[in-house]
Motif scaffolding. Sequence first.
Motif, PDB file in Angstrom:
ATOM      1  N   GLY A  68      47.071 -19.465  -6.354  1.00 37.83           N
ATOM      2  CA  GLY A  68      47.123 -18.950  -7.996  1.00 37.83           C
ATOM      3  C   GLY A  68      45.686 -18.855  -8.093  1.00 37.83           C
ATOM      4  O   GLY A  68      45.673 -17.786  -8.702  1.00 37.83           O
ATOM      5  N   ARG A  69      44.279 -19.119  -7.560  1.00 36.41           N
ATOM      6  CA  ARG A  69      43.468 -18.885  -8.132  1.00 36.41           C
ATOM      7  C   ARG A  69      43.553 -17.300  -7.454  1.00 36.41           C
ATOM      8  O   ARG A  69      42.528 -16.723  -7.919  1.00 36.41           O
ATOM      9  CB  ARG A  69      42.056 -19.827  -7.528  1.00 36.41           C
ATOM     10  N   LEU A  70      43.341 -17.322  -5.972  1.00 40.93           N
ATOM     11  CA  LEU A  70      43.601 -16.411  -5.614  1.00 40.93           C
ATOM     12  C   LEU A  70      43.814 -15.098  -6.109  1.00 40.93           C
ATOM     13  O   LEU A  70      43.666 -13.855  -5.929  1.00 40.93           O
ATOM     14  CB  LEU A  70      43.869 -16.101  -4.118  1.00 40.93           C
ATOM     15  N   PHE A  71      45.413 -15.680  -6.662  1.00 44.42           N
ATOM     16  CA  PHE A  71      46.114 -14.544  -7.636  1.00 44.42           C
ATOM     17  C   PHE A  71      45.151 -13.922  -8.630  1.00 44.42           C
ATOM     18  O   PHE A  71      45.187 -13.055  -8.794  1.00 44.42           O
ATOM     19  CB  PHE A  71      47.239 -15.167  -7.594  1.00 44.42           C
ATOM     20  N   GLU A  72      44.669 -14.931  -9.082  1.00 43.25           N
ATOM     21  CA  GLU A  72      43.800 -14.761 -10.771  1.00 43.25           C
ATOM     22  C   GLU A  72      42.937 -13.735 -10.501  1.00 43.25           C
ATOM     23  O   GLU A  72      42.250 -12.722 -11.024  1.00 43.25           O
ATOM     24  CB  GLU A  72      43.093 -16.149 -11.124  1.00 43.25           C
ATOM     25  N   GLU A  73      42.194 -13.956  -8.532  1.00 43.41           N
ATOM     26  CA  GLU A  73      40.707 -13.359  -8.782  1.00 43.41           C
ATOM     27  C   GLU A  73      41.528 -11.668  -8.012  1.00 43.41           C
ATOM     28  O   GLU A  73      40.892 -10.978  -7.435  1.00 43.41           O
ATOM     29  CB  GLU A  73      40.099 -13.663  -7.312  1.00 43.41           C
ATOM     30  N   ASP A  74      42.438 -11.339  -8.090  1.00 33.88           N
ATOM     31  CA  ASP A  74      43.043 -10.297  -7.346  1.00 33.88           C
ATOM     32  C   ASP A  74      43.132 -10.000  -5.671  1.00 33.88           C
ATOM     33  O   ASP A  74      42.751  -8.981  -5.236  1.00 33.88           O
ATOM     34  CB  ASP A  74      42.475  -9.195  -8.561  1.00 33.88           C
ATOM     35  N   GLU A  75      42.958 -11.126  -5.219  1.00 32.34           N
ATOM     36  CA  GLU A  75      43.117 -11.057  -4.046  1.00 32.34           C
ATOM     37  C   GLU A  75      44.260 -11.162  -3.301  1.00 32.34           C
ATOM     38  O   GLU A  75      43.838 -10.980  -2.123  1.00 32.34           O
ATOM     39  CB  GLU A  75      41.504 -12.132  -3.860  1.00 32.34           C
ATOM     40  N   TYR A  76      45.318 -12.581  -3.634  1.00 30.61           N
ATOM     41  CA  TYR A  76      46.490 -12.334  -3.940  1.00 30.61           C
ATOM     42  C   TYR A  76      47.128 -12.133  -4.161  1.00 30.61           C
ATOM     43  O   TYR A  76      47.047 -11.210  -5.609  1.00 30.61           O
ATOM     44  CB  TYR A  76      46.742 -13.690  -3.006  1.00 30.61           C
TER      45      TYR A  76
END
Lengths: 209, 237
Positions: A49-57
């Motif tokens: 979820g965090r990676l999604f927020e950060e645009d990485e996932y």
Amino acid sequence: MDEIDEIYEAVLDGDMRATPEYVQAALDAGVSASAILQEGMIAAMNEVGRLFEEDEYFVPEMLIAARAMKAGLSILRPFLVDAGIEPVGKVVLGTVQGDMHDIGKNLVGMMLEGAGFEIVDLGTDVAPAQFVEAVRNGVDILGLSALLTTTLSSMESTIKAIEEAGLRGAVKLMVGGAPVTDGYARKIGADGYAPDASQAATLAISLIA
Amino acid sequence: MQSGRTRTAEMPPWPPIRQSAWCRGGVVPADAARPRVLILACGALARELGVIIDRNGLAGFDVECLPARLHSRPEQIPGAVDRHLRRVVGRYERIFVAYADCGTGGRLDEVLARYGVERLTGAHCYQFYAGTDRFQALHEEEPGTLYLTDYVVRHFDRLIWRGLGLDRHPELLEDYFGNYRRVVYLAQTENPALTAQAEAAADRLGLILEHRYVGYGELEPALVDITAPAETRVATA
Ligand code: B12
């Protein structure tokens, strides 16, 4: 790497084959089912979820991670039951009428299951009457998901239908989906809103406390 | 607990879209005076704006586009529009934003209200191309519909196929489209080559295609109106 690290990494990588194997290996090594769930799989999904927020996932990485967690859960579920962990409550989830987006809702369902809730998933394009029927059958929390601006109004009409059926006092209502805001949730009379799946689990626990 | 661990993944690159000439330098004003009107548009509308500008002989304003990729990250649209408006606000008499709500859940409107700027009506491009009533009827007829426009057809592979990771994970097709029944192509132009591409796209998704020619729908009158001299404007878009 210990067993939990392996599970964490496998979920993060969306490795659907390795995750259940590692879960089984951890169980065989005597790691508790709840540690596998919380520190391995749920921690990994929080990181997703965090990676999604950060645009990485993006969505596919999120989906394959969710699939891996699901595969792991299928091994783990009987052990959670054996450990005598009672469901903390029953949640009915659905995407509102006119809306077919279900990735976010499914993630919310998985995280709530991880938090100990029993989940009934009504699927997508769910009419207000179907939600009313589910509430009538007994449920602690109803979770409504919408991703389209045009279907936000279905969220409101679902809540109205529950009120009109005289069931508003019988259920806690939580809402979510990208276009939903805290202010909108308040305006339509929901009990709570969460912006992502892990906060949805925290919210659900607080709603039944 | 492991939740403090972080990881950086290789994101599939967004293959660059050639920015339309309309979006690069803006439109040269007919009277060579400095343009007083700015249209700040979604990059996914660049080509269509160009056609509308050409065939209506519109002039005397600037067009600037934000990256089309924001389409898939609508939570970033209000911030991107805000940053852009902050830079240009004093330079124009009138600014118009060629975005719909686009899944921002009213957050874009909050930004626009601060600047007193208008946008295209409606929820998304599918709605303003088809027209609100027609879109609603189509959607009620079959909620399990994926809509294509000329832009989506042209960039289907990048936006949908690779954008959703189906090139790397074809097994996700069912997760994405398992609940879908049909593809409706809301065509802006009558172009057999694009229709064939739309058919191929629907085929890849395992769905049937319905072709509906809708043209530019509500986009064209909105644009003609916003670029008209203030005294001749008939309505706010
Ligand atoms: C993937 C996607 C699709 C997939 C959906 C596959 C599926 N099975 O769900 C496909 C390609 C099929 C699709 C179709 C369409 N889509 Co779409 N889609 C998206 C996209 C890119 C990502 C959505 C997503 O899955 N995000 C990942 C999940 C994890 O995030 P999430 O859904 O927000 O969920 C999280 C939170 O919101 C929260 N949450 C969610 N539900 C709930 C519920 C509760 C109770 C709680 C507490 C929390 C909660 O927790 C979740 C997990 O962290 C978004 C853009 C975006 N970034 O939002 C557009 C987007 C939502 N789609 C959009 C549109 C327009 C459409 C289509 C009309 C496009 C078309 N060409 O036809 C169709 C309509 C479909 C229909 N009939 O309903 C627009 C909506 C615009 C608007 N104004 O409404 C968006 C915003 C894109 C855009 N900018 O134009 N889409």
